[in-house]
Design an enzyme around this catalytic site. Structure first.
Site, PDB file in Angstrom:
ATOM      1  N   TYR A 180      49.564  21.603 -25.977  1.00 55.48           N
ATOM      2  CA  TYR A 180      49.249  21.023 -27.290  1.00 55.48           C
ATOM      3  C   TYR A 180      47.730  20.972 -27.538  1.00 55.48           C
ATOM      4  O   TYR A 180      47.299  20.681 -28.651  1.00 55.48           O
ATOM      5  CB  TYR A 180      49.827  19.606 -27.438  1.00 55.48           C
ATOM      6  CG  TYR A 180      51.330  19.482 -27.268  1.00 55.48           C
ATOM      7  CD1 TYR A 180      52.153  20.604 -27.211  1.00 55.48           C
ATOM      8  CD2 TYR A 180      51.936  18.228 -27.177  1.00 55.48           C
ATOM      9  CE1 TYR A 180      53.528  20.475 -27.042  1.00 55.48           C
ATOM     10  CE2 TYR A 180      53.313  18.102 -27.014  1.00 55.48           C
ATOM     11  CZ  TYR A 180      54.096  19.225 -26.939  1.00 55.48           C
ATOM     12  OH  TYR A 180      55.457  19.082 -26.775  1.00 55.48           O
TER      13      TYR A 180
ATOM     14  N   VAL B  40      51.680  12.224 -38.539  1.00 58.85           N
ATOM     15  CA  VAL B  40      50.242  11.924 -38.614  1.00 58.85           C
ATOM     16  C   VAL B  40      49.964  10.953 -39.759  1.00 58.85           C
ATOM     17  O   VAL B  40      48.811  10.592 -40.007  1.00 58.85           O
ATOM     18  CB  VAL B  40      49.393  13.214 -38.800  1.00 58.85           C
ATOM     19  CG1 VAL B  40      49.493  14.090 -37.562  1.00 58.85           C
ATOM     20  CG2 VAL B  40      49.810  13.985 -40.047  1.00 58.85           C
TER      21      VAL B  40
ATOM     22  N   ILE C 108      60.805  10.499 -29.224  1.00 56.20           N
ATOM     23  CA  ILE C 108      59.345  10.617 -29.358  1.00 56.20           C
ATOM     24  C   ILE C 108      59.009  11.250 -30.704  1.00 56.20           C
ATOM     25  O   ILE C 108      58.437  12.342 -30.758  1.00 56.20           O
ATOM     26  CB  ILE C 108      58.769  11.452 -28.185  1.00 56.20           C
ATOM     27  CG1 ILE C 108      59.638  12.713 -27.921  1.00 56.20           C
ATOM     28  CG2 ILE C 108      58.648  10.604 -26.936  1.00 56.20           C
ATOM     29  CD1 ILE C 108      58.999  13.687 -26.938  1.00 56.20           C
TER      30      ILE C 108
ATOM     31  N   ASP D 287      53.584  11.253 -25.816  1.00 56.11           N
ATOM     32  CA  ASP D 287      54.047  12.519 -25.244  1.00 56.11           C
ATOM     33  C   ASP D 287      53.124  13.654 -25.655  1.00 56.11           C
ATOM     34  O   ASP D 287      53.085  14.045 -26.819  1.00 56.11           O
ATOM     35  CB  ASP D 287      55.472  12.820 -25.730  1.00 56.11           C
ATOM     36  CG  ASP D 287      56.019  14.111 -25.140  1.00 56.11           C
ATOM     37  OD1 ASP D 287      56.490  14.063 -23.993  1.00 56.11           O
ATOM     38  OD2 ASP D 287      55.942  15.167 -25.805  1.00 56.11           O
TER      39      ASP D 287
ATOM     40  N   LYS E 152      52.828  17.854 -19.752  1.00 60.96           N
ATOM     41  CA  LYS E 152      53.753  18.911 -19.299  1.00 60.96           C
ATOM     42  C   LYS E 152      52.978  20.135 -18.826  1.00 60.96           C
ATOM     43  O   LYS E 152      51.975  20.521 -19.432  1.00 60.96           O
ATOM     44  CB  LYS E 152      54.676  19.342 -20.448  1.00 60.96           C
ATOM     45  CG  LYS E 152      55.249  18.210 -21.258  1.00 60.96           C
ATOM     46  CD  LYS E 152      56.264  18.677 -22.284  1.00 60.96           C
ATOM     47  CE  LYS E 152      56.611  17.566 -23.252  1.00 60.96           C
ATOM     48  NZ  LYS E 152      55.626  17.376 -24.338  1.00 60.96           N
TER      49      LYS E 152
ATOM     50  N   LEU F 111      63.718  14.065 -35.209  1.00 59.05           N
ATOM     51  CA  LEU F 111      63.942  14.028 -36.667  1.00 59.05           C
ATOM     52  C   LEU F 111      64.216  15.428 -37.213  1.00 59.05           C
ATOM     53  O   LEU F 111      64.100  15.668 -38.421  1.00 59.05           O
ATOM     54  CB  LEU F 111      62.721  13.425 -37.375  1.00 59.05           C
ATOM     55  CG  LEU F 111      62.345  12.006 -36.947  1.00 59.05           C
ATOM     56  CD1 LEU F 111      61.024  11.567 -37.593  1.00 59.05           C
ATOM     57  CD2 LEU F 111      63.463  11.025 -37.316  1.00 59.05           C
TER      58      LEU F 111
ATOM     59  N   HIS G  89      57.427  22.198 -18.644  1.00 62.54           N
ATOM     60  CA  HIS G  89      57.660  22.273 -20.099  1.00 62.54           C
ATOM     61  C   HIS G  89      58.883  23.130 -20.450  1.00 62.54           C
ATOM     62  O   HIS G  89      59.672  22.762 -21.318  1.00 62.54           O
ATOM     63  CB  HIS G  89      56.398  22.826 -20.764  1.00 62.54           C
ATOM     64  CG  HIS G  89      56.230  22.438 -22.187  1.00 62.54           C
ATOM     65  ND1 HIS G  89      54.998  22.232 -22.759  1.00 62.54           N
ATOM     66  CD2 HIS G  89      57.129  22.226 -23.184  1.00 62.54           C
ATOM     67  CE1 HIS G  89      55.155  21.902 -24.031  1.00 62.54           C
ATOM     68  NE2 HIS G  89      56.430  21.897 -24.312  1.00 62.54           N
TER      69      HIS G  89
END
Ligand code: NAD
Length: 276
Positions: free
Chosen positions: A50, A233, A229, A45, A75, A190, A108
Site C-alpha cells: 500500500y 478517507v 476493516i 490494516d 502484510k 463494503l 498477503h
C-alpha cells in the site's frame, strides 16, 4: 462505543472493527488514520504494497496513544516469498512504521504459481518466535493453501483475511476457519463501495433501525463473527462506519442479506493471482 475483541488462537486480542488503508495516498495517510484513531478505531490494516506504512506510524505517534493500545497489521508483498526476502522486508516494515513489534503480520497472497508460500510462512514463524510479531496469519488463502501449512509447518495461522461481503459470503471457507480455530477477517467488507451499497434491501433494512446501507452491512459482518476493516478517507463516513454497536439485525434481516450472495469476486482469484 466499545469495539468487541476477538481472541486469536494464540490468546492475542484483535478489535473486531478496524480501519483499512488500501488506496489511501501516502501523503494523506497520517491525517486519515489520525481521524480514525480520534473516532475510536484501535486497529489499522496496512501492507507493504500500500506504500503508506510510514503514514500509519506517523499517525500512531501524532495520536499520543500508547503503542499497546493500537493493533497494527501489515502484510508481506508477493515478490518477497523467499525466506530471506521475507525477513528483510519484515524489518523494513517495522522501520517504516517506526515500531519495534507488529501486532499481526500476514502473507498477503499465496501466489500459487510461484509456490513459495510455505517458505514465506517459515519466515513469519521465525519473527513470531522472536516476539517481533505478536501474531501471524495469511490473506487470500483457500482450503488447499491452509491444509498445506497444517501439513508442512508448525504454526496454524491466527487469521485469514479474505474477500468477504454480502455479495461474496464465503460460507465454506468461513466454516473451515471455524473448525480449525482461524479467525475470519473480511477485506472489502463494503464491497468497495461499488454496487453493493445501492442494493434496495440494505436501504430497506436500514430504515427499520435508522441506519445506512454501510452500517447495516458492517453489522451483518459483526453478527457473523467476522473481523472487519472498512476503508474511507471521508471523516463523516469514518465516523458512520464506527456507529454499528447500537443496533442488532434480526434473523430475517440476516437471511435477506445472506440472499444477496452472487458468488462473484470483486478482486483477483487466489488460485491464479501473481500481482507483480
Ligand atoms: P471497502 O469495502 O472497505 O470499501 C471502501 C469504499 O467504500 C470507500 O473507498 C468508499 O468509496 C466506500 N465507502 C466507505 N464507507 C462508506 C459509507 N459509509 N457510505 C458509502 N460508501 C462508503 O473496500 P476496501 O478498501 O477494498 O477494503 C477495506 C480494506 O481491506 C482495505 O483498505 C485494505 O486494508 C483491506 N484489503 C485487503 C486486501 C487483501 O488482499 N488482503 C484486498 C483489498 C482490501
Amino acid at each position: 462505543m466499545t469495539v468487541p475483541n476477538i481472541t486469536l488462537n494464540n490468546g492475542v486480542s484483535i478489535p473486531q472493527l478496524g480501519f483499512g488503508v488500501w488506496q489511501v495516498p501516502a501523503e494523506d495517510t497520517e491525517q486519515v488514520v489520525l481521524t480514525a484513531l480520534e473516532v475510536g478505531y484501535r486497529s489499522i490494516d496496512t501492507a507493504q504494497a500500500y506504500h503508506n506504512e510510514e503514514g500509519v506510524g506517523q499517525a500512531l505517534r501524532a495520536s499520543g496513544l500508547p503503542r499497546e493500545e493500537v493493533f497494527i497489521t501489515s502484510k508481506l508483498w508477493n515478490e518477497f516469498h523467499g525466506y530471506d526476502d521475507a525477513l528483510r522486508t519484515f524489518d523494513e516494515s517495522l522501520r517504516r512504521l517506526g515500531v519495534d513489534y507488529i501486532d499481526l503480520f500476514l502473507i498477503h497472497w499465496p501466489v500459487t504459481p510461484l509456490d513459495r508460500y510455505v517458505e514465506a510462512w517459515r519466515a513469519l514463524e521465525r519473527v513470531y518466535s522472536e516476539g517481533r510479531a505478536r501474531a501471524i496469519g495469511v490473506s487470500n488463502f483457500n482450503v488447499d493453501h491452509l491444509t498445506r501449512l497444517f501439513d508442512e509447518t508448525e504454526t496454524v495461522p491466527a487469521l485469514n483475511q479474505i474477500e468477504l461481503h454480502p455479495e461474496f459470503i464465503q460460507t465454506e471457507l468461513r466454516e473451515f476457519h471455524a473448525k480449525h480455530g482461524i479467525a475470519t477477517e473480511a477485506w472489502s467488507p463494503l464491497g468497495q463501495g461499488r454496487g453493493l451499497l445501492d442494493r434496495p434491501e440494505l436501504a430497506q433494512i436500514g430504515a427499520k433501525y435508522g441506519k445506512t446501507p454501510a452500517q447495516v452491512t458492517l453489522r451483518w459482518h459483526l453478527q457473523l463473527g467476522n473481523i472487519v476493516i472498512p476503508k474511507s478517507v471521508t471523516p463523516s463516513r469514518i465516523r458512520e462506519n464506527f456507529q454499528v454497536f447500537d443496533f442488532t439485525l434480526d434473523e430475517e434481516d440476516m437471511a435477506r442479506i445472506n440472499a444477496l450472495d452472487s458468488g462473484r469476486r470483486l478482486g483477483p482469484d487466489p488460485a491464479t493471482f501473481i500481482g507483480f
